[in-house]
Design an enzyme around this catalytic site. Structure first.
Site, PDB file in Angstrom:
ATOM      1  N   LYS A 169       0.836  -1.192   0.000  1.00  0.00           N
ATOM      2  CA  LYS A 169       0.000   0.000   0.000  1.00  0.00           C
ATOM      3  C   LYS A 169       0.877   1.251   0.000  1.00  0.00           C
ATOM      4  O   LYS A 169       1.999   1.161   0.484  1.00  0.00           O
ATOM      5  CB  LYS A 169      -0.950  -0.019   1.196  1.00  0.00           C
ATOM      6  N   HIS A 199      -1.735  -5.094   5.530  1.00  0.00           N
ATOM      7  CA  HIS A 199      -1.349  -6.008   6.612  1.00  0.00           C
ATOM      8  C   HIS A 199      -2.422  -6.113   7.692  1.00  0.00           C
ATOM      9  O   HIS A 199      -2.398  -7.028   8.503  1.00  0.00           O
ATOM     10  CB  HIS A 199       0.026  -5.635   7.193  1.00  0.00           C
ATOM     11  N   GLU A 237      -2.896   6.337  17.501  1.00  0.00           N
ATOM     12  CA  GLU A 237      -1.525   5.889  17.756  1.00  0.00           C
ATOM     13  C   GLU A 237      -0.762   6.940  18.567  1.00  0.00           C
ATOM     14  O   GLU A 237      -1.057   8.137  18.462  1.00  0.00           O
ATOM     15  CB  GLU A 237      -0.788   5.673  16.437  1.00  0.00           C
ATOM     16  N   ASP A 256      -3.244   7.493   4.478  1.00  0.00           N
ATOM     17  CA  ASP A 256      -2.380   6.477   5.099  1.00  0.00           C
ATOM     18  C   ASP A 256      -3.190   5.391   5.802  1.00  0.00           C
ATOM     19  O   ASP A 256      -2.853   4.209   5.715  1.00  0.00           O
ATOM     20  CB  ASP A 256      -1.436   7.162   6.097  1.00  0.00           C
ATOM     21  N   HIS A 261      -6.588   0.682   5.407  1.00  0.00           N
ATOM     22  CA  HIS A 261      -6.869  -0.221   6.527  1.00  0.00           C
ATOM     23  C   HIS A 261      -8.287  -0.105   7.100  1.00  0.00           C
ATOM     24  O   HIS A 261      -8.975  -1.096   7.285  1.00  0.00           O
ATOM     25  CB  HIS A 261      -5.892   0.047   7.672  1.00  0.00           C
ATOM     26  N   LYS A 358      -2.141  10.293  14.734  1.00  0.00           N
ATOM     27  CA  LYS A 358      -0.833  10.035  15.337  1.00  0.00           C
ATOM     28  C   LYS A 358      -0.583  11.020  16.475  1.00  0.00           C
ATOM     29  O   LYS A 358      -1.274  12.037  16.583  1.00  0.00           O
ATOM     30  CB  LYS A 358       0.262  10.195  14.279  1.00  0.00           C
TER      31      LYS A 358
HETATM   32  O1  LIG Z   1      -0.524  -0.828  14.168  1.00  0.00           O
HETATM   33  P1  LIG Z   1       0.388  -1.165  13.038  1.00  0.00           P
HETATM   34  O2  LIG Z   1       0.327  -2.606  12.639  1.00  0.00           O
HETATM   35  O3  LIG Z   1       1.797  -0.671  13.283  1.00  0.00           O
HETATM   36  O4  LIG Z   1      -0.153  -0.392  11.788  1.00  0.00           O
HETATM   37  C1  LIG Z   1      -0.210   0.994  11.783  1.00  0.00           C
HETATM   38  C2  LIG Z   1       0.672   1.535  10.683  1.00  0.00           C
HETATM   39  O5  LIG Z   1       0.128   1.089   9.442  1.00  0.00           O
HETATM   40  C3  LIG Z   1       0.860   1.529   8.299  1.00  0.00           C
HETATM   41  O6  LIG Z   1       0.285   1.001   7.134  1.00  0.00           O
HETATM   42  C4  LIG Z   1       0.839   3.036   8.264  1.00  0.00           C
HETATM   43  O7  LIG Z   1       1.575   3.488   7.122  1.00  0.00           O
HETATM   44  C5  LIG Z   1       1.459   3.604   9.524  1.00  0.00           C
HETATM   45  O8  LIG Z   1       1.421   5.007   9.510  1.00  0.00           O
HETATM   46  C6  LIG Z   1       0.738   3.059  10.743  1.00  0.00           C
HETATM   47  O9  LIG Z   1       1.437   3.480  11.889  1.00  0.00           O
END
Ligand SMILES: O=P(O)(O)OC[C@H]1O[C@@H](O)[C@H](O)[C@@H](O)[C@@H]1O
Length: 490
Positions: A169, A199, A237, A256, A261, A358
């Site tokens: 992505k 993911h 986050e 993002d 996601h 974030k």
């Molecule tokens: O919670 P995880 O698995 O780290 O995924 C969050 C992250 O996913 C990523 O795909 C984003 O680019 C990041 O900015 C983000 O922090």
């Protein structure tokens, strides 16, 4: 057996049989050089952060869980990287708890790094020709415009029979770019050999949504507009830019996190019951939800904000615009919230609120299903009859069911009781789970081309509205819960 165990078993069984079929049908360039069937994972963009931080650790968990699995890893990138440095990076990532398992040892023994410009057809041809294997997986750990250039080169030179393309992505950076990239990649290999990576689809809790949702008589009948008032999907986050300004500043929280996601999670929560958990049934159902989804009024139904200086867990964080590599003129948001409507008979009128940011005070990675209050609470009860809700925590895996019960000591008062449970995690990191599905040619954990395009279609009106500054940019202190007045009930 719990739903999650059932789902897990099905996945493993499906993988085992797919792998067997693949082994039977695979071809090898030179069987004397590679007597055992094997797969080579060619990582383009191997010197980048994603490879060391996520891909290799994902492979590490996979090789620990399945030490008999053979994966050769070839890293390639524009950057010159010393062979010793590459070996050290791979060893560091594959070593779990200080131990290099047998599968990891074999992978480490066979790994190498090639400095090459994969956008140049000749260089790419030479790179692919240097790999003797049964089946090639090309992993694009590259920005979308470079992925497109490499795919252009691949189209010219062709790929070995059975090649799989795994594309990180973001898939394109707009609807138009995603459509162009889809047209290009499907000229190289068929759709079932294209794995668009998200993911989050490898997160156990996300996968467990299916078992939870479809195998509980208790939940499915109340999983609709008659019973549910709203759904929130939150991904707060504490991390800041972590040196990723080059990527993040051009994308922001909406592109993002929400464009990819969170819309995928929303689709899994909202899909119609499926006849089976086959890739086709699941992806058809996901496609149906996304096609029915839109942000009806981007001015009223979206919010954006950016963090200013503050402190998070004792760390001093500068203003976002003062972070290294940030271009203040881009006006990038670090917190985004949108309200999506899913125009189907099941969901019409139920807002799906998706929010991610974030540099926030705490980690909240969860979906919350809010049920409506009961039609009538018998008169005579004191206390609160707070509506029921189900909280599904993505990290750490777990869930909470908040229900109203009789109050302690006085049966004619009401109070909230929380039932907590764990949703079965697994041995693999999300990237390990996703890589396993790629290596086993099981596209269930990958985004289908139509879904990738739909996700862009859903967010593009918001991007346009924000570009015209029709929605104010709020501010929040790093380490706070977000801008004033943005509180959610979660
Ligand atoms: O919670 P995880 O698995 O780290 O995924 C969050 C992250 O996913 C990523 O795909 C984003 O680019 C990041 O900015 C983000 O922090």
């Amino acid at each position: 057996m719990s739903p999650s165990q059932t789902a897990g078993r099905t996945r493993r069984e499906a993988r085992a049989s797919t792998a067997t079929n693949l082994r039977a049908g695979s071809e090898c360039k030179d069987r004397r050089m590679a007597p055992k069937p094997s797969t080579t994972l060619l990582i383009l963009g191997a010197s980048g952060d994603l490879t060391s931080r996520l891909l290799l650790p994902g492979i590490a968990t996979l090789l620990r869980a399945q030490p008999a699995r053979r994966v050769d890893i070839v890293g390639a990138d524009l950057r010159e990287l010393d062979e010793v440095e590459w070996q050290t990076r791979v060893r560091t990532a594959l070593q779990l708890d200080g131990v290099l398992g047998s599968g990891a040892k074999t992978a480490l023994g066979g790994t190498r790094y090639v400095a090459a410009d994969a956008t140049d057809p000749k260089a790419l041809q030479a790179l692919i020709d240097s790999i003797a294997c049964d089946r090639l997986v090309i992993y694009f750990a590259l920005p979308p415009h470079v992925t497109e250039l490499v795919c252009g080169a691949l189209e010219q030179i062709g790929v070995p029979e059975g090649t799989i393309l795994a594309i990180e992505k973001p898939f394109g950076d707009s609807l138009e770019a995603a459509q162009r990239l889809n047209a290009l990649v499907t000229r190289i290999v068929p759709e079932d050999r294209i794995f668009r990576i998200d993911h989050f689809l490898g997160l156990h809790t996300v996968l467990n949504l299916l078992g939870l949702r479809f195998t509980n008589r208790l939940l499915e009948p109340v999983w609709d507009r008659d019973s549910i008032s709203r759904v929130e999907i939150l991904y707060d986050e504490t991390v800041t830019l972590e040196g990723r300004a080059g990527y993040y500043d051009r994308n922001g929280a909406l592109r993002d996190m929400i464009q990819s996601h969170l819309l995928q999670i929303m689709a899994l929560i909202a899909i119609e019951p499926v006849a089976s958990v086959s890739a086709r049934d699941l992806r058809d159902a996901i496609g149906q939800v996304l096609r029915a989804s839109s942000i009806v009024d981007p001015v009223k139904h979206t919010r954006r904000a950016r963090y200013t200086s503050g402190s998070i867990e004792g760390r001093e964080v500068p203003d976002y615009v003062a972070e290294e590599g940030v271009d203040a003129k881009l006006g990038t948001e670090t917190l985004a919230e949108v309200q999506v409507e899913v125009a189907t008979a099941r969901w019409a009128g139920v807002p799906f609120i998706l929010r991610s940011g974030k540099s926030l005070a705490g980690i909240r990675k969860r979906a919350i299903i809010h049920w409506k209050p009961p039609a009538h609470v018998p008169e005579g009860f004191g206390g609160h009859d707070t509506p029921d809700r189900l909280v599904i925590d993505f990290k750490p895996d777990g869930f909470e069911l908040h229900i109203t019960t009789n109050g302690e000591g006085d049966p004619f008062t009401l109070e909230q009781t929380v039932l907590r449970g764990e949703l079965g995690g697994g041995a693999l990191l999300p990237y390990g789970e996703v890589l396993a599905s790629i290596l086993d040619s099981d596209p269930r954990l990958a985004v289908r081309g139509d879904a990738a395009e739909q996700c862009w279609r859903i967010v593009e009106p918001v991007l346009r509205t924000w570009q015209r500054d029709e929605v104010p940019m709020h501010e929040y202190r790093a380490g706070s819960k977000g801008p004033r007045g943005w509180r959610t009930n979660a």
